[in-house]
Design a protein around this motif. Structure first.
Motif, PDB file in Angstrom:
ATOM      1  N   ARG A 217       0.832  -1.209   0.000  1.00  0.00           N
ATOM      2  CA  ARG A 217       0.000   0.000   0.000  1.00  0.00           C
ATOM      3  C   ARG A 217       0.864   1.256   0.000  1.00  0.00           C
ATOM      4  NH1 ARG A 217      -5.130  -1.050   4.112  1.00  0.00           N
ATOM      5  NH2 ARG A 217      -5.904  -2.959   3.123  1.00  0.00           N
ATOM      6  N   VAL A 218       1.948   1.219   0.769  1.00  0.00           N
ATOM      7  CA  VAL A 218       2.853   2.374   0.796  1.00  0.00           C
ATOM      8  C   VAL A 218       3.430   2.609  -0.595  1.00  0.00           C
ATOM      9  CG1 VAL A 218       4.975   3.308   1.780  1.00  0.00           C
ATOM     10  CG2 VAL A 218       3.404   2.007   3.224  1.00  0.00           C
ATOM     11  N   LEU A 219       3.859   1.524  -1.241  1.00  0.00           N
ATOM     12  CA  LEU A 219       4.423   1.648  -2.588  1.00  0.00           C
ATOM     13  C   LEU A 219       3.371   2.148  -3.571  1.00  0.00           C
ATOM     14  CD1 LEU A 219       6.790   1.195  -4.505  1.00  0.00           C
ATOM     15  CD2 LEU A 219       6.027  -1.173  -4.784  1.00  0.00           C
ATOM     16  N   MET A 220       2.135   1.688  -3.420  1.00  0.00           N
ATOM     17  CA  MET A 220       1.067   2.117  -4.322  1.00  0.00           C
ATOM     18  C   MET A 220       0.821   3.621  -4.200  1.00  0.00           C
ATOM     19  SD  MET A 220      -2.846   0.663  -4.546  1.00  0.00           S
ATOM     20  CE  MET A 220      -2.244  -1.015  -4.776  1.00  0.00           C
ATOM     21  N   LEU A 221       0.766   4.122  -2.967  1.00  0.00           N
ATOM     22  CA  LEU A 221       0.557   5.559  -2.776  1.00  0.00           C
ATOM     23  C   LEU A 221       1.765   6.359  -3.252  1.00  0.00           C
ATOM     24  CD1 LEU A 221      -1.243   5.646   0.691  1.00  0.00           C
ATOM     25  CD2 LEU A 221      -2.184   6.337  -1.513  1.00  0.00           C
ATOM     26  N   ALA A 222       2.960   5.829  -3.010  1.00  0.00           N
ATOM     27  CA  ALA A 222       4.159   6.519  -3.492  1.00  0.00           C
ATOM     28  C   ALA A 222       4.142   6.615  -5.017  1.00  0.00           C
ATOM     29  CB  ALA A 222       5.410   5.788  -3.005  1.00  0.00           C
ATOM     30  N   ASN A 223       3.750   5.536  -5.671  1.00  0.00           N
ATOM     31  CA  ASN A 223       3.651   5.557  -7.136  1.00  0.00           C
ATOM     32  C   ASN A 223       2.546   6.505  -7.598  1.00  0.00           C
ATOM     33  OD1 ASN A 223       5.713   3.689  -7.413  1.00  0.00           O
ATOM     34  ND2 ASN A 223       4.332   1.934  -7.447  1.00  0.00           N
ATOM     35  N   PHE A 224       1.482   6.584  -6.813  1.00  0.00           N
ATOM     36  CA  PHE A 224       0.377   7.489  -7.142  1.00  0.00           C
ATOM     37  C   PHE A 224       0.855   8.940  -7.133  1.00  0.00           C
ATOM     38  CE2 PHE A 224      -3.266   9.978  -5.247  1.00  0.00           C
ATOM     39  CZ  PHE A 224      -3.960  10.119  -6.429  1.00  0.00           C
ATOM     40  N   PHE A 225       1.537   9.321  -6.062  1.00  0.00           N
ATOM     41  CA  PHE A 225       2.041  10.692  -5.982  1.00  0.00           C
ATOM     42  C   PHE A 225       3.102  10.948  -7.051  1.00  0.00           C
ATOM     43  CE2 PHE A 225       0.792  10.125  -1.374  1.00  0.00           C
ATOM     44  CZ  PHE A 225      -0.342  10.904  -1.470  1.00  0.00           C
ATOM     45  N   GLY A 226       3.924   9.930  -7.319  1.00  0.00           N
ATOM     46  CA  GLY A 226       4.929  10.088  -8.364  1.00  0.00           C
ATOM     47  C   GLY A 226       4.299  10.285  -9.730  1.00  0.00           C
ATOM     48  N   ALA A 227       3.209   9.539  -9.996  1.00  0.00           N
ATOM     49  CA  ALA A 227       2.518   9.687 -11.281  1.00  0.00           C
ATOM     50  C   ALA A 227       1.893  11.072 -11.407  1.00  0.00           C
ATOM     51  CB  ALA A 227       1.445   8.606 -11.416  1.00  0.00           C
ATOM     52  N   LEU A 228       1.381  11.595 -10.303  1.00  0.00           N
ATOM     53  CA  LEU A 228       0.795  12.939 -10.339  1.00  0.00           C
ATOM     54  C   LEU A 228       1.856  13.991 -10.642  1.00  0.00           C
ATOM     55  CD1 LEU A 228      -1.577  12.780  -7.220  1.00  0.00           C
ATOM     56  CD2 LEU A 228      -2.257  12.711  -9.620  1.00  0.00           C
ATOM     57  N   MET A 229       3.000  13.868  -9.981  1.00  0.00           N
ATOM     58  CA  MET A 229       4.034  14.897 -10.119  1.00  0.00           C
ATOM     59  C   MET A 229       4.832  14.752 -11.412  1.00  0.00           C
ATOM     60  SD  MET A 229       5.235  15.019  -6.103  1.00  0.00           S
ATOM     61  CE  MET A 229       6.218  16.502  -6.249  1.00  0.00           C
ATOM     62  N   SER A 230       4.615  13.660 -12.136  1.00  0.00           N
ATOM     63  CA  SER A 230       5.242  13.523 -13.455  1.00  0.00           C
ATOM     64  C   SER A 230       4.234  13.758 -14.575  1.00  0.00           C
ATOM     65  CB  SER A 230       5.865  12.127 -13.596  1.00  0.00           C
ATOM     66  OG  SER A 230       4.873  11.115 -13.477  1.00  0.00           O
ATOM     67  N   HIS A 231       2.996  14.089 -14.214  1.00  0.00           N
ATOM     68  CA  HIS A 231       1.956  14.357 -15.205  1.00  0.00           C
ATOM     69  C   HIS A 231       2.198  15.720 -15.849  1.00  0.00           C
ATOM     70  CE1 HIS A 231      -2.093  14.842 -16.920  1.00  0.00           C
ATOM     71  NE2 HIS A 231      -2.201  13.526 -16.802  1.00  0.00           N
ATOM     72  N   THR A 232       1.745  15.854 -17.082  1.00  0.00           N
ATOM     73  CA  THR A 232       1.950  17.121 -17.797  1.00  0.00           C
ATOM     74  C   THR A 232       1.251  18.287 -17.108  1.00  0.00           C
ATOM     75  OG1 THR A 232       0.062  16.560 -19.220  1.00  0.00           O
ATOM     76  CG2 THR A 232       2.267  15.991 -20.022  1.00  0.00           C
ATOM     77  N   TYR A 233       0.162  18.012 -16.412  1.00  0.00           N
ATOM     78  CA  TYR A 233      -0.540  19.080 -15.702  1.00  0.00           C
ATOM     79  C   TYR A 233       0.329  19.694 -14.609  1.00  0.00           C
ATOM     80  CZ  TYR A 233      -5.184  18.173 -17.731  1.00  0.00           C
ATOM     81  OH  TYR A 233      -6.255  18.057 -18.576  1.00  0.00           O
ATOM     82  N   TRP A 234       1.217  18.883 -14.022  1.00  0.00           N
ATOM     83  CA  TRP A 234       1.980  19.354 -12.864  1.00  0.00           C
ATOM     84  C   TRP A 234       2.912  20.510 -13.232  1.00  0.00           C
ATOM     85  CZ3 TRP A 234       1.510  18.918  -7.854  1.00  0.00           C
ATOM     86  CH2 TRP A 234       2.583  19.248  -7.022  1.00  0.00           C
ATOM     87  N   THR A 235       3.481  20.452 -14.418  1.00  0.00           N
ATOM     88  CA  THR A 235       4.410  21.505 -14.848  1.00  0.00           C
ATOM     89  C   THR A 235       3.756  22.476 -15.822  1.00  0.00           C
ATOM     90  OG1 THR A 235       5.220  20.005 -16.580  1.00  0.00           O
ATOM     91  CG2 THR A 235       6.442  20.058 -14.497  1.00  0.00           C
ATOM     92  N   SER A 236       2.435  22.428 -15.917  1.00  0.00           N
ATOM     93  CA  SER A 236       1.728  23.296 -16.854  1.00  0.00           C
ATOM     94  C   SER A 236       1.749  24.750 -16.374  1.00  0.00           C
ATOM     95  CB  SER A 236       0.282  22.820 -17.010  1.00  0.00           C
ATOM     96  OG  SER A 236      -0.471  23.730 -17.785  1.00  0.00           O
TER      97      SER A 236
END
Length: 326
Positions: A217-236
């Motif tokens: 579960r920890v890894l899943m949430l870490a990957n979730f936050f990582g996916a958000l911060m690597s999304h194109t919206y994050w640096t838009s």
């Protein structure tokens, strides 16, 4: 069958030729049977009988051995079950004690004082209790401001003040008062600044590990936050896209926590739902457009109202005080 009370192997064949046993031979004596022949017949009969008794004795010993082994097996099995039941009871009591007195059972490693112990973060007891219950909690508690609030409350709150609460198993337990109330001024996730969000994530993941969350579960949430911060919206450059990403994070994580205890269960939150993210953006976009339209309408109405007031004032002056306009 009657049990044998003595070992036939220990018996000795009588001497049927002796005078003491002449009476035993008498029934066998006849014109063609001498004393010696009668004694031989009795000896043969005794030997055959003794052989039969010896076989019965061996069978009796074997049966006794099997019965004794079975009895011992039953005793050993009962003893094993009793020991297992006592161990299970002891384990249950120990586990219950760990739940009620968790702080008493936290292992302390045999190590020197960490060189940067003064920099260790202090998270709100309320937030940590939410983590223990696997419930949604705002990331605000792991931002710089949230940690500052927790440290301030740690120094100012009376730790001896307790309030009743319901534990995960339905029982009533007593906890510190500061662990039962959320912090004042909590900022929702979708309103966090991206910088505060990025500060909170590694601290939040560390708290999950420290509170004993399952590594998957920890890894899943870490990957979730990582996916958000690597999304194109994050640096838009579009602030609305960044806002949509934070709103999506909050809504998905809240729904994920709520789904965990349900029969259908939760899902891999690390997989970004682009369709739902687009819907979130559209919802925020339309809300922003409605707000902008309302602001524009308010400005137009204010201008028209002011214009009408100015006209009315001019008409009043021209009617009542025409000399002022000459």
């Amino acid at each position: 069958m009657t049990r044998l009370s003595a070992d036939p192997h220990l018996e000795q064949c009588p001497d049927f030729t002796s005078t003491d046993l002449q009476s035993s031979c008498a029934p066998l004596l006849g014109p063609s049977t001498t004393d010696e022949q009668a004694a031989a017949i009795l000896t043969t009969i005794w030997t055959a009988t003794n052989s039969t008794l010896r076989i019965r004795w061996q069978g009796q010993l074997a049966a006794d051995a099997l019965a004794a082994a079975e009895e011992q097996r039953i005793i050993d099995e009962a003893s094993t079950q009793h020991v297992a039941a006592e161990k299970l009871q002891a384990d249950l009591l120990a586990e219950e004690d760990k739940k009620k007195n968790r702080l008493h059972h936290i292992p302390i490693p045999d190590r020197p004082c960490p060189t940067r112990a003064s920099e260790a973060i202090l998270v709100s007891d309320f937030a940590l209790r939410k983590l223990d219950k696997v419930q949604f909690i705002e990331l605000y508690y792991w931002t710089n401001k949230g940690l500052a609030d927790a440290r301030l409350n740690f120094h100012t709150t009376d730790d001896d003040s307790l309030v009743p609460t319901t534990a995960t198993d339905g029982s009533t337990t007593w906890i510190a008062a500061n662990a039962a109330c959320p912090a004042s001024g909590v900022i929702a996730d979708h309103l966090l600044a991206p910088l505060d969000f990025s500060h909170a994530i590694p601290r939040f993941i560390a708290s999950l590990q420290q509170r004993g969350w399952d590594s998957s579960r920890v890894l899943m949430l870490a990957n979730f936050f990582g996916a958000l911060m690597s999304h194109t919206y994050w640096t838009s450059d579009n602030a609305l896209e960044r806002h949509a990403l934070l709103a999506y994070q909050e809504e998905q994580r809240r729904a994920w926590h709520q789904a965990i205890p349900l029969p259908a269960g939760a899902w891999n939150i690390a997989l970004i739902d682009e369709v739902e993210l687009s819907r979130t953006f559209d919802r925020l976009y339309h809300a922003e457009r409605e707000r902008a339209d309302l602001d524009f309408e308010f400005k137009v109405r204010s201008f028209i109202l002011k214009f009408q007031i100015d006209i009315n004032v001019v008409c009043f002056i021209s009617t009542c005080y025409p000399h002022l306009l000459s």
